[in-house]
Design a protein around this motif. Structure first.
Motif, PDB file in Angstrom:
ATOM      1  N   HIS A 313       0.966  -1.098   0.062  1.00 36.06           N
ATOM      2  CA  HIS A 313       0.039   0.081   0.055  1.00 36.06           C
ATOM      3  C   HIS A 313       0.807   1.218  -0.077  1.00 36.06           C
ATOM      4  O   HIS A 313       2.102   1.132   0.729  1.00 36.06           O
ATOM      5  CB  HIS A 313      -0.889  -0.072   1.002  1.00 36.06           C
ATOM      6  CG  HIS A 313      -2.044  -1.034   1.216  1.00 36.06           C
ATOM      7  ND1 HIS A 313      -1.595  -2.472   1.495  1.00 36.06           N
ATOM      8  CD2 HIS A 313      -3.305  -1.081   0.778  1.00 36.06           C
ATOM      9  CE1 HIS A 313      -2.661  -3.003   1.312  1.00 36.06           C
ATOM     10  NE2 HIS A 313      -3.774  -2.391   1.022  1.00 36.06           N
ATOM     11  N   TYR A 314       0.431   2.228  -0.424  1.00 35.80           N
ATOM     12  CA  TYR A 314       1.199   3.458  -0.569  1.00 35.80           C
ATOM     13  C   TYR A 314       0.383   4.657  -0.357  1.00 35.80           C
ATOM     14  O   TYR A 314       0.985   5.921  -0.130  1.00 35.80           O
ATOM     15  CB  TYR A 314       1.309   3.877  -2.302  1.00 35.80           C
ATOM     16  CG  TYR A 314       1.621   2.446  -3.130  1.00 35.80           C
ATOM     17  CD1 TYR A 314       3.103   2.125  -2.867  1.00 35.80           C
ATOM     18  CD2 TYR A 314       0.894   1.976  -3.892  1.00 35.80           C
ATOM     19  CE1 TYR A 314       3.629   0.904  -3.406  1.00 35.80           C
ATOM     20  CE2 TYR A 314       1.546   0.671  -4.539  1.00 35.80           C
ATOM     21  CZ  TYR A 314       2.827   0.211  -4.263  1.00 35.80           C
ATOM     22  OH  TYR A 314       3.117  -0.847  -4.997  1.00 35.80           O
ATOM     23  N   ASP A 315      -0.617   4.405   0.474  1.00 37.73           N
ATOM     24  CA  ASP A 315      -1.414   5.754   1.216  1.00 37.73           C
ATOM     25  C   ASP A 315      -1.116   5.574   2.693  1.00 37.73           C
ATOM     26  O   ASP A 315      -1.265   4.527   3.317  1.00 37.73           O
ATOM     27  CB  ASP A 315      -2.778   5.461   0.821  1.00 37.73           C
ATOM     28  CG  ASP A 315      -3.539   4.118   1.369  1.00 37.73           C
ATOM     29  OD1 ASP A 315      -4.464   4.278   2.234  1.00 37.73           O
ATOM     30  OD2 ASP A 315      -2.992   3.355   0.614  1.00 37.73           O
ATOM     31  N   GLU A 316      -0.969   6.648   3.491  1.00 32.17           N
ATOM     32  CA  GLU A 316      -0.524   6.743   4.992  1.00 32.17           C
ATOM     33  C   GLU A 316      -1.825   6.251   5.550  1.00 32.17           C
ATOM     34  O   GLU A 316      -1.496   5.479   6.551  1.00 32.17           O
ATOM     35  CB  GLU A 316      -0.153   8.133   5.087  1.00 32.17           C
ATOM     36  CG  GLU A 316       0.202   8.368   6.534  1.00 32.17           C
ATOM     37  CD  GLU A 316       0.701   9.808   7.015  1.00 32.17           C
ATOM     38  OE1 GLU A 316       0.278  10.086   8.068  1.00 32.17           O
ATOM     39  OE2 GLU A 316       1.200  10.428   6.131  1.00 32.17           O
ATOM     40  N   GLN A 317      -2.852   6.674   5.256  1.00 33.12           N
ATOM     41  CA  GLN A 317      -4.159   6.142   5.931  1.00 33.12           C
ATOM     42  C   GLN A 317      -4.400   4.682   6.231  1.00 33.12           C
ATOM     43  O   GLN A 317      -4.760   4.429   7.269  1.00 33.12           O
ATOM     44  CB  GLN A 317      -5.347   6.703   5.132  1.00 33.12           C
ATOM     45  CG  GLN A 317      -6.646   6.591   6.120  1.00 33.12           C
ATOM     46  CD  GLN A 317      -6.558   7.569   7.384  1.00 33.12           C
ATOM     47  OE1 GLN A 317      -5.988   8.536   7.440  1.00 33.12           O
ATOM     48  NE2 GLN A 317      -6.879   6.886   8.600  1.00 33.12           N
ATOM     49  N   PHE A 318      -3.983   3.931   5.244  1.00 30.91           N
ATOM     50  CA  PHE A 318      -4.261   2.379   5.457  1.00 30.91           C
ATOM     51  C   PHE A 318      -3.089   2.105   6.591  1.00 30.91           C
ATOM     52  O   PHE A 318      -3.702   1.087   7.254  1.00 30.91           O
ATOM     53  CB  PHE A 318      -3.723   1.987   3.900  1.00 30.91           C
ATOM     54  CG  PHE A 318      -3.419   0.293   4.227  1.00 30.91           C
ATOM     55  CD1 PHE A 318      -4.338  -0.735   4.360  1.00 30.91           C
ATOM     56  CD2 PHE A 318      -2.185  -0.075   4.783  1.00 30.91           C
ATOM     57  CE1 PHE A 318      -4.189  -1.873   4.376  1.00 30.91           C
ATOM     58  CE2 PHE A 318      -1.954  -1.717   4.888  1.00 30.91           C
ATOM     59  CZ  PHE A 318      -3.001  -2.358   4.655  1.00 30.91           C
ATOM     60  N   TYR A 319      -2.129   2.626   6.558  1.00 26.05           N
ATOM     61  CA  TYR A 319      -1.143   2.095   7.556  1.00 26.05           C
ATOM     62  C   TYR A 319      -1.697   2.677   9.186  1.00 26.05           C
ATOM     63  O   TYR A 319      -1.436   2.064   9.964  1.00 26.05           O
ATOM     64  CB  TYR A 319       0.304   2.573   7.380  1.00 26.05           C
ATOM     65  CG  TYR A 319       0.976   1.772   5.986  1.00 26.05           C
ATOM     66  CD1 TYR A 319       1.191   0.583   6.317  1.00 26.05           C
ATOM     67  CD2 TYR A 319       0.971   2.655   4.807  1.00 26.05           C
ATOM     68  CE1 TYR A 319       1.976  -0.169   5.217  1.00 26.05           C
ATOM     69  CE2 TYR A 319       1.460   1.850   3.737  1.00 26.05           C
ATOM     70  CZ  TYR A 319       2.008   0.555   3.756  1.00 26.05           C
ATOM     71  OH  TYR A 319       2.398  -0.183   2.808  1.00 26.05           O
ATOM     72  N   ASP A 321      -4.687   3.040   9.937  1.00 25.17           N
ATOM     73  CA  ASP A 321      -6.068   2.103  10.186  1.00 25.17           C
ATOM     74  C   ASP A 321      -5.590   1.081  10.987  1.00 25.17           C
ATOM     75  O   ASP A 321      -5.965   0.558  11.763  1.00 25.17           O
ATOM     76  CB  ASP A 321      -6.796   2.237   9.078  1.00 25.17           C
ATOM     77  CG  ASP A 321      -7.535   3.299   8.583  1.00 25.17           C
ATOM     78  OD1 ASP A 321      -7.712   4.184   9.414  1.00 25.17           O
ATOM     79  OD2 ASP A 321      -8.092   3.178   7.524  1.00 25.17           O
ATOM     80  N   ALA A 354       7.750   4.624  -2.136  1.00 27.11           N
ATOM     81  CA  ALA A 354       6.209   5.105  -1.985  1.00 27.11           C
ATOM     82  C   ALA A 354       5.774   4.259  -0.787  1.00 27.11           C
ATOM     83  O   ALA A 354       5.019   4.947  -0.005  1.00 27.11           O
ATOM     84  CB  ALA A 354       5.445   4.549  -3.224  1.00 27.11           C
ATOM     85  N   SER A 355       5.879   3.172  -0.640  1.00 24.64           N
ATOM     86  CA  SER A 355       5.292   2.194   0.519  1.00 24.64           C
ATOM     87  C   SER A 355       5.883   2.564   1.767  1.00 24.64           C
ATOM     88  O   SER A 355       5.217   2.723   2.873  1.00 24.64           O
ATOM     89  CB  SER A 355       5.371   0.670   0.318  1.00 24.64           C
ATOM     90  OG  SER A 355       6.580   0.280   0.052  1.00 24.64           O
ATOM     91  N   ALA A 358       4.979   6.371   3.054  1.00 27.48           N
ATOM     92  CA  ALA A 358       3.765   6.259   3.588  1.00 27.48           C
ATOM     93  C   ALA A 358       3.691   5.428   5.171  1.00 27.48           C
ATOM     94  O   ALA A 358       3.204   6.019   6.071  1.00 27.48           O
ATOM     95  CB  ALA A 358       2.694   5.692   2.789  1.00 27.48           C
ATOM     96  N   HIS A 441       3.955   1.022  -9.592  1.00 30.09           N
ATOM     97  CA  HIS A 441       3.338   0.616  -8.148  1.00 30.09           C
ATOM     98  C   HIS A 441       2.543  -0.795  -8.446  1.00 30.09           C
ATOM     99  O   HIS A 441       2.068  -1.450  -7.529  1.00 30.09           O
ATOM    100  CB  HIS A 441       2.323   1.727  -7.822  1.00 30.09           C
ATOM    101  CG  HIS A 441       2.880   2.773  -7.205  1.00 30.09           C
ATOM    102  ND1 HIS A 441       2.651   4.100  -6.669  1.00 30.09           N
ATOM    103  CD2 HIS A 441       4.420   3.081  -7.315  1.00 30.09           C
ATOM    104  CE1 HIS A 441       3.369   4.996  -6.358  1.00 30.09           C
ATOM    105  NE2 HIS A 441       4.585   4.316  -6.562  1.00 30.09           N
TER     106      HIS A 441
END
Length: 629
Positions: A313-319, A321, A354-355, A358, A441
Motif C-alpha cells: 500500500h502507498y497511502d498513509e491512511q491504510f497504515y 488504520d 512509496a510504501s 507512507a 506501483h
C-alpha cells in the motif's frame, strides 16, 4: 584524516578500527581530538569547532552513526553542530536466507553489517526456515547450505561491535516445506507446509528449533513466525480433531510454543496476519474491512509482540488504520515494511519508496517504536543483495528524522556506501519499462518473465506487442555500463543488470519478430534468426549466466545455485531447440511450426504488462515442477 578519540568506553574500539579502514582515517594521539560522551537523552549530537570535535550519544549503535556524520561533514565544513532525535528503538533489516535458496556467506553479512552501522541501524534478523543447524535433526537444512552454530556466533559477535542486535527469525507453524518434504518429519505434518498442531512430537521438534536458533546469539528476542498457514486445521489436523476455527487452533498452538520460549527465557514475536485471516474467508490478510472479532482478540495471548507486515500500500491512511487495529490487541505493534527485491533481478525502488514513506509517516504518528525492513528471496534470490543498500539507507534516514529529507538521504547514501544515488534509483528501470506507470506501483516484473519464457512459445508475447521494449533494454545496457564506472565496489550490482539488459535487448521481442516472419512466409529471415540472432543470443545468455554464477559464489554458499542452473540450462536448451526447429522449417525438413501456428493469448486474460510472481508460470504452459504435497 587523523583522529584522537577521548572516551571512557573501550567497547567502541574494535568498531572504530573497522570504520577507520572503511572510511579511510587513522587513529592516533596526535590526531584531531574527538570528545566522546554518553548521555541519557536518546539524542545524537555531533559538533566541530576549531580543531576539536565532540560526539554525544546514548546507545552504542548511535555512536557509529554519529561518527559517520562527523566524518561526512568534516569533508565539507570546518565548523558544524548537528542534532538528531531517533524515532525508533529498533530499526533494521530482516534478510531471507531460506525461501530463495540463497544463504549469505558470513563475509557478506559482515560487509552488510558494517554498512548498517554507518547508517545507524541497530537490528538484523536472518529469516531461517531451515538454514541453521539442529544437531538432533540431520535432515533439517540438508544440502541447503545451513549455518553452523559457529557461523551464526561469528555474525553475532561482529554485529555486537556496533551495537547491532542479531535476532533469530524462524518458523514454528508453517512455511516449512523444505523441512517437511523429508520422511523423517512425516509424523508432525499437517500438510506439505505446516506442522501438526497438538502432536507432542511437534513441540519436541519446535523446542529443538528454538534452542538451536537462539543458542549462538546474545539476544533474548526471537521471531517465531506463524504467518500464512493458509490451510491450518484442514489437513491431518482435521482428520484427527474435526473442524475447528483457525483462531482456536492458533491460540492452542501458540500457547504451547510460548511455554517453550518462557522456559528458555525468551521474548517472542509473531507475524499478525493469521489473526486477521481468522476473522473471515479472506485470503488477503489486511483488507480494509478485515478485523479480528472481539472474541478472537480476547483469546489472543498478551505476552507476545505482534508484527504488522505490509509492503503493498502507498497511502498513509491504510497504515494508520491497521496500526490502530493492531493496538486493539493490547499493545503497539512492530511494523515490517519491504525493500522490494523479490520479483526477479530488479529491485523496485518506486514501490519501495512509496510504501516506505507512507508507512514510516504513519508509524511515527502512531508511536510505533520498532520497524523492520524485509528483504525476501522468494523463488531463487535473483536480485543482487547489495542493490538493497539504498533501501536500507531509506529506513535509516526515516529513523533519525521526524520529517523525511530526501536530499539528506542522497548525501548520507553517498557517504555511507560510496554508491551513486541516481544509479541505484535507476535499478528500477529494468522493470519500469515502456508500458508501466511512473514508480511501477503495479509491481509488474517483465524483465524476469521475458528472460525465462520460451522463444517459440512466448506466454507473454501478446502482452508486449507494439511496446518499444528491445530499444529500452539496449539503452539501459549502455546506462548500466556507465554506472559500473561510477560505483566502485558496487560495480557488480550494475554488471549483472548490464548483462541482463544485453540479453533482453534481443530476447524481449524476438518471439514476436520470429512469429511475424513465419506468418509472412519470410524463409530467408527465419534462416537468419536461426543462423545469426539466436546463435548470438546464446552467447549473451552464457555471459549473463557466467556473471551471475561468479557473483553468487562470492555472495552466497554454493547451495541453491543448482536451481538457477536449471533455469539457465533450460533457457539455453530451449534456444537451441528453436534454432533446430527454424532450421528444419527453413530447410524444408518440416512443413509447419505448430508452436507459431497457435494464436498468442493475453497472459491470464490481462491487457498490458503483468505481474507473474513464480518462475514456474514463465517458461511453459505445461507443468514445470510437480507438487510434493
Amino acid at each position: 584524516m587523523n583522529l584522537h578519540f577521548i572516551m571512557d568506553d573501550a567497547d567502541l574500539k574494535s568498531g572504530i578500527e573497522i570504520f577507520a579502514e572503511q572510511f579511510h582515517f587513522s587513529v592516533s594521539e596526535d590526531g584531531i581530538p574527538v570528545q566522546v560522551l554518553q548521555n541519557n537523552d536518546n539524542k545524537i549530537v555531533v559538533s566541530k569547532s576549531g580543531n576539536t570535535a565532540c560526539i554525544q550519544y546514548t546507545y552504542k549503535h548511535q555512536f557509529f552513526r554519529a561518527l559517520g556524520l562527523l566524518l561526512e561533514n568534516m569533508r565539507y565544513e570546518q565548523e558544524f553542530h548537528i542534532t538528531e532525535t531517533p524515532q525508533f528503538q529498533t530499526n533494521g533489516p530482516m534478510i531471507d536466507v531460506s525461501q530463495g535458496n540463497a544463504v549469505l556467506r558470513v563475509e557478506t553479512l559482515q560487509r552488510l553489517i558494517t554498512q548498517m552501522a554507518a547508517m545507524g541501524l541497530n537490528m538484523l534478523m536472518l529469516y531461517t526456515e531451515d538454514s541453521y543447524t539442529i544437531k538432533e535433526q540431520p535432515y533439517f537444512g540438508y544440502m541447503r547450505g545451513k549455518y553452523s552454530q559457529d557461523e551464526i556466533r561469528q555474525c553475532d559477535d561482529y554485529a555486537h561491535q556496533f551495537g547491532i542486535e542479531l535476532i533469530p527469525c524462524i518458523q514454528t507453524l508453517s512455511h516449512l516445506r523444505d523441512v517437511l518434504k523429508w520422511n523423517s518429519f512425516s509424523g508432525i505434518k499437517e500438510d506439505g507446509e505446516t506442522l501438526l498442531v497438538g502432536e507432542e512430537k511437534t513441540y519436541e521438534f519446535i523446542e529443538q528449533m528454538i534452542i538451536a536458533a537462539t543458542s549462538p546469539v546474545r539476544s533474548k528476542r526471537i521471531h517465531i513466525g506463524m504467518d500464512e498457514a493458509m490451510r491450518l486445521g484442514l489437513g491431518n489436523y482435521l482428520t484427527h480433531n474435526g473442524l475447528r476455527s483457525k483462531s482456536e487452533i492458533m491460540n492452542e498452538h501458540l500457547a504451547r510454543v510460548l511455554q517453550i520460549t518462557e522456559k528458555i527465557g525468551l521474548k517472542p514475536m509473531i507475524w499478525s496476519d493469521m489473526y486477521f485471516r481468522s476473522s473471515g474467508d479472506q485470503l488477503d490478510n489486511y483488507e480494509a474491512n478485515n478485523s479480528p472479532s472481539d472474541a478472537v482478540i480476547e483469546a489472543m495471548p498478551k505476552n507476545i509482540q505482534y508484527v504488522f507486515w505490509d509492503y503493498y500500500h502507498y497511502d498513509e491512511q491504510f497504515y494508520l488504520d491497521f496500526i490502530r487495529k493492531h493496538k486493539q490487541f493490547g499493545s503497539t505493534p512492530i511494523f515490517a515494511g519491504g525493500i522490494w527485491n523479490w520479483k526477479g533481478f530488479c529491485l523496485n525502488y518506486g514501490a519501495t519508496f512509496a510504501s516506505t514513506n507512507a508507512a514510516m509517516a504513519a508509524c511515527k504518528k502512531e508511536g510505533v517504536k520498532e520497524v523492520i525492513a524485509t528483504l525476501w528471496g522468494d523463488d531463487g534470490t535473483e536480485c543482487h543483495i547489495y542493490s538493497s543498500l539504498l533501501g536500507l539507507q531509506l529506513f535509516a534516514e526515516h529513523g533519525y528524522a521526524d520529517d523525511f529529507d530526501e536530499e539528506k538521504l542522497k548525501r548520507r547514501f553517498q557517504f555511507c556506501t560510496g554508491g551513486n544515488y541516481e544509479d541505484f534509483m535507476d535499478i528500477r528501470l529494468v522493470d519500469e519499462i515502456p508500458g508501466t506507470s511512473e514508480g511501477n506501483h503495479e509491481v509488474v516484473n517483465p524483465s524476469r518473465y521475458l528472460l525465462w519464457q520460451q522463444v517459440l512459445m512466448g506466454l507473454f508475447d501478446r502482452n508486449i506487442e507494439r511496446l518499444p521494449i528491445a530499444d529500452h533494454y539496449a539503452k539501459m545496457a549502455i546506462q548500466y555500463d556507465q554506472a559500473m564506472q561510477r560505483n566502485g565496489e558496487w560495480t557488480p550490482v550494475f554488471e549483472i543488470l548490464q548483462k541482463l539488459c544485453h540479453v533482453l535487448a534481443v530476447k524481449s521481442e524476438i518471439g514476436l519478430r520470429i512469429t511475424r516472419a513465419y506468418k509472412g512466409g519470410d524463409i530467408a529471415l527465419l534462416n537468419h534468426f536461426a543462423k545469426v540472432e539466436l546463435t548470438d543470443l546464446i552467447g549473451r545468455v552464457e555471459d549473463l549466466r557466467e556473471c551471475h554464477l561468479s557473483q553468487w559464489l562470492q555472495l552466497y554458499k554454493p547451495f541453491g545455485w543448482e536451481v538457477i542452473d536449471f533455469r539457465y540450462g533450460g533457457l539455453l536448451a530451449s534456444i537451441r531447440t528453436a534454432i533446430r526447429r527454424l532450421s528444419d522449417y527453413a530447410g524444408g525438413t518440416i512443413e509447419r511450426l505448430e508452436e507459431l501456428d497457435e494464436d498468442r493469448l493475453l497472459y491470464q486474460g490481462q491487457e498490458g504488462l503483468v505481474d507473474c510472481y513464480w518462475y514456474k508460470g514463465m517458461p511453459s504452459a505445461s507443468r514445470v515442477i510437480q507438487s510434493i504435497d
